[in-house]
Scaffold this motif. Structure first.
Motif, PDB file in Angstrom:
ATOM      1  N   GLU A 126       0.259  -1.732  -0.771  1.00 26.00           N
ATOM      2  CA  GLU A 126      -0.265  -1.572  -2.125  1.00 26.00           C
ATOM      3  C   GLU A 126      -1.413  -2.540  -2.420  1.00 26.00           C
ATOM      4  N   ALA A 127      -1.305  -3.790  -1.969  1.00 23.77           N
ATOM      5  CA  ALA A 127      -2.360  -4.771  -2.240  1.00 23.77           C
ATOM      6  C   ALA A 127      -3.681  -4.355  -1.593  1.00 23.77           C
TER       7      ALA A 127
ATOM      8  N   ARG B 225      -4.567  -1.257  -0.868  1.00 19.25           N
ATOM      9  CA  ARG B 225      -5.057  -0.086  -1.604  1.00 19.25           C
ATOM     10  C   ARG B 225      -5.795  -0.500  -2.879  1.00 19.25           C
ATOM     11  N   LYS B 226      -5.235  -1.456  -3.619  1.00 23.02           N
ATOM     12  CA  LYS B 226      -5.877  -1.905  -4.857  1.00 23.02           C
ATOM     13  C   LYS B 226      -7.224  -2.562  -4.574  1.00 23.02           C
ATOM     14  N   ALA B 227      -7.266  -3.400  -3.524  1.00 21.56           N
ATOM     15  CA  ALA B 227      -8.523  -4.062  -3.173  1.00 21.56           C
ATOM     16  C   ALA B 227      -9.588  -3.035  -2.798  1.00 21.56           C
TER      17      ALA B 227
ATOM     18  N   GLN C   2      -9.807  -0.022  -3.880  1.00 26.49           N
ATOM     19  CA  GLN C   2     -10.226   0.710  -5.079  1.00 26.49           C
ATOM     20  C   GLN C   2     -11.208  -0.091  -5.924  1.00 26.49           C
ATOM     21  N   ASN C   3     -11.232  -1.426  -5.720  1.00 26.13           N
ATOM     22  CA  ASN C   3     -12.085  -2.298  -6.539  1.00 26.13           C
ATOM     23  C   ASN C   3     -13.247  -2.905  -5.755  1.00 26.13           C
TER      24      ASN C   3
END
Length: 745
Positions: A377-378, A380-382, A384-385
């Motif tokens: 998840e970490a 994936r978030k990185a 996306q940003n």
């Protein structure tokens, strides 16, 4: 359907090939014994393919060093500086490795792979020295195998060469020699002629030469000819399939779907065979046989089954020998297929895969896809940003002045690329530590002692910018992969890179993430020993990507950016600890360049973004270096500039300074480190050779831009030759510096 293979890994399951070569070069193995060992390995590999069930087994794909060198040597295409030597095994290796009196031939990447070939140099008309494919065909017959001789095609051979006056003239000079080779292979049912150059952009004139060549070659033999292409789709599909050959080999894996589209749009000659490369010859993942079956169904709508030959997409030279004996977690182990397993997949598809086999392959890959390692998840978030733009705080002109004040370096500063000799003792200590036979504290003390020894040696030699030597590292990619999440390593997953140099690419099988600092400890220790700057040494995101076996369930650019985000944290850690010269090497940046120019811009934009994502967060006073070797820089000079590295080091030794020409036609303002001597050869460079390369650069570049260094890391060299070479390099740099200072004053 028939099954076929294009080429098999040379190195052996336990790198028997490499060990025999190095014993022979060291004088520990007589030539007769060496040749016998190589023959036994060659025949063993043929028997394995026969046992797996391959119908068309390649012969002639085996090499003592490089298949391009083999072709050139067979036709007497020998560099002028070696032309007076007897055409012997010694001369063959001298061309590849150099000797006391002559530098080795240039080495560069084989299309867009991590394999290096020796660049043929023409200086007189070619002549047939030996029908090598015939000898190897007869050898295979000794064990009852009527193989498929493999030759590098005349057009590809010429296009990969240099020194000829006319492309058309060079090809025409070769054709009578190829005709003789083919006519003498009269017993061979099939002959494979490799023309991977057809996956690039040939001009109308060049294709006309190719067409004329194959019109003649068709008449030279009654054997069936397979015109084999790979690595991408063929640009001139309609013209290629009309050539006077019996079969055309196409890559249906790395073609972006273009070969299949051409097949469906334009059809295929009824009288020809299609050699369909449907199993990935360049990656290690098990094939989803349901998808491959669907691909074959689409192909056989156009080409009758009885005229389809199933094979890998390229030579299996680029993958390890077998996944048997690996001890990985089951979910990963079950998703792998190395050369032997790929050939089993080929045979399975050719015979008609049963439902159980189809479901097993699909289930194995689905299990890996659903595993937690691919769903972080970490990460994936990185992803996306990600920022839209990644730039340094200030332009290079401003950074350069600040960095010069900080470091106070002289004109033509000297340094090395990063690694120093990995002696037998270094390797033995590391193996013992990895096996748990050497306590961690003892091993760390040994590494620190090596760092200290070489810091002192660098100071004594007189280098201006130092490195810690990388004694703790096995390989420039493996080392980082072992410390990042998302990577896995094999025990015997070796592949050939160049000569006897084998590498063990990591498997990028999950989401990549930073875990903890990877290089800070050793770099800080080295810096604590000396007042001169010590470079932090990292491997760049594109090189890690291109030198790994990469998961194929997400775009490669996403994997590159995951790696870049992890490296960015390491760069920041080095800078926070006071390391203000950081080298992020990208020797594989160009090798990933698509074969067709129409796809270059997209690849280079992704590569530049990933590099800058990793490097642009640093202060203006932190100097970013990068290293690239054995590349045609004129092709990518704008992308190199866009990297915005403060210093780039390149090779100018094997190419005899020719790469400098790229900077004659393109303005380049940043620092350039000249690789002024060839570290891939055991010979110590002459002072005059290095001075020539420096002088050549000074004709084109401003003295304030130029750095002096070897052309690559010194890991594979001996201590004495390393010290001798660096002393001569520093002497040449100081002499040139004095001359420049005298002129300036």
């Amino acid at each position: 359907m028939k099954s076929s293979n294009l080429g098999y890994p040379r190195i052996g399951e336990k790198r028997e090939w490499k060990h025999a070569l190095e014993r022979f070069w060291a004088g520990e193995l007589e030539e007769t014994a060496f040749l016998q060992e190589m023959k036994e390995l060659r025949l063993h590999q043929l028997r394995k393919q026969q046992e797996i069930g391959i119908d068309l087994i390649p012969v002639g794909d085996f090499s003592f060093y490089d298949h391009v060198l083999d072709a050139a040597f067979m036709f007497g295409i020998v560099p002028k500086r070696f032309a007076q030597q007897e055409m012997s095994l010694r001369t063959y290796f001298d061309i590849a490795r150099g000797n006391d009196t002559a530098v080795a031939a240039e080495m560069t990447k084989w299309f867009n792979t991590n394999y290096h070939y020796i660049v043929p140099e023409w200086h007189e008309a070619p002549k047939l020295m030996e029908n090598r494919p015939l000898r190897l065909y007869e050898e295979a017959k000794e064990i009852g195998i009527h193989g498929k001789p493999v030759l590098l095609g005349p057009v590809t051979l010429v296009k990969l060469s240099k020194g000829y006056e006319s492309f058309k003239g060079a090809v025409e000079a070769l054709i009578p020699l190829y005709e003789q080779v083919l006519s003498e292979l009269e017993e061979a049912a099939w002959i494979q002629i490799d023309e991977p150059i057809l996956a690039t952009d040939l001009s109308d004139e060049e294709f006309a030469v190719l067409r004329a060549a194959y019109t003649r070659l068709r008449k030279a033999t009654n054997s069936r000819l397979i015109l084999q292409t790979y690595f991408d789709s063929i640009t001139r599909y309609k013209e290629v399939v009309k050539l006077p050959v019996d079969a055309v080999g196409l890559d249906f894996v790395h073609d972006r779907g273009e070969n299949l589209l051409s097949l469906q749009q334009y059809g295929f000659p009824q009288e020809k065979y299609l050699a369909a490369g449907v199993i990935d010859g360049r990656n290690v993942w098990r094939a989803d046989l349901e998808n491959k079956q669907a691909l074959l169904e689409a192909i056989t709508v156009v080409v009758p089954k009885e005229r389809v030959i199933i094979q890998p997409s390229a030579s299996l030279l680029h993958v390890p020998v077998t996944s048997k004996g690996e001890a990985l977690e089951p979910i990963l182990q079950n998703a792998l297929a190395f050369a032997d397993e790929k050939l089993a997949e080929v045979v399975l598809l050719a015979k008609g895969a049963n439902q159980a086999a189809l479901e097993a392959s699909h289930a194995a890959l689905a299990a890996l896809s659903a595993s937690p390692v691919r769903n972080q998840e970490a990460v994936r978030k990185a992803m996306q940003n990600l920022p839209a733009q990644v730039e340094r705080n200030s332009p290079f002109t401003e950074r350069r002045e600040l960095q010069q004040v900080r470091f106070g370096l002289p004109l033509l500063p000297t340094t090395t690329i990063g690694s120093f000799p990995q002696t037998a003792e270094v390797r033995q200590k590391r193996r013992a530590w990895r096996r748990g036979e050497l306590p961690d504290a003892t091993y760390q003390a040994y590494i620190r002692a090596e760092i200290k020894k070489w810091i002192e040696m660098q100071e004594e030699i007189g280098l201006d910018v130092l490195v810690h030597g990388e004694f703790e590292r096995t390989d420039m990619v493996e080392y980082f992969g072992e410390k990042l999440a998302g990577f896995q390593f094999t025990k015997n997953g070796w592949v050939q890179s160049y000569g006897s140099r084998c590498v063990k690419p990591p498997l990028i099988y999950g989401d990549v993430a930073f875990v903890a600092p990877m290089t800070v400890k050793e770099t800080l220790y080295a810096q604590s020993l000396v007042s001169k700057p010590v470079k932090g040494m990292l491997t760049g995101p594109i090189t890690i990507l291109n030198w790994s076996f990469v998961r194929d369930d997400i775009p490669r650019r996403d994997v590159a950016n995951q790696i870049a985000l992890a490296l960015r944290e390491e760069v920041e850690a080095l800078e926070d600890h006071g390391i203000r010269m950081i080298q992020i090497d990208e020797p594989a940046l160009r090798e990933g360049l698509p074969l067709k120019r129409e796809h270059w811009d997209s690849y280079l934009a992704d590569a530049v973004y990933a590099f800058k994502l990793a490097t642009t967060a640093v202060r203006d006073t932190t100097q970013i270096h990068t290293h690239m070797c054995y590349s045609n820089f004129e092709d990518i000079i704008e992308a190199i500039a866009a990297l915005d590295a403060d210093v780039i080091s390149i090779e100018t030794s094997r190419s005899h300074g020719e790469l400098i020409a790229a900077f004659e036609t393109h303005t380049y303002e940043k620092g350039i480190g000249l690789g002024v001597y060839d570290i891939h050869s055991p010979r110590v460079p002459k002072l005059s050779e290095i001075e020539h390369n420096i002088a050549r650069a000074l004709q084109v570049l401003h003295p304030k831009q130029i750095w002096i260094n070897p052309d690559c890391g010194l890991k594979t060299r001996g201590i004495d030759e390393t010290v001798a070479g660096l002393c001569i390099m520093v002497q040449a740099a100081k002499r040139a510096r004095r001359q420049l200072e005298a002129v300036i004053q």
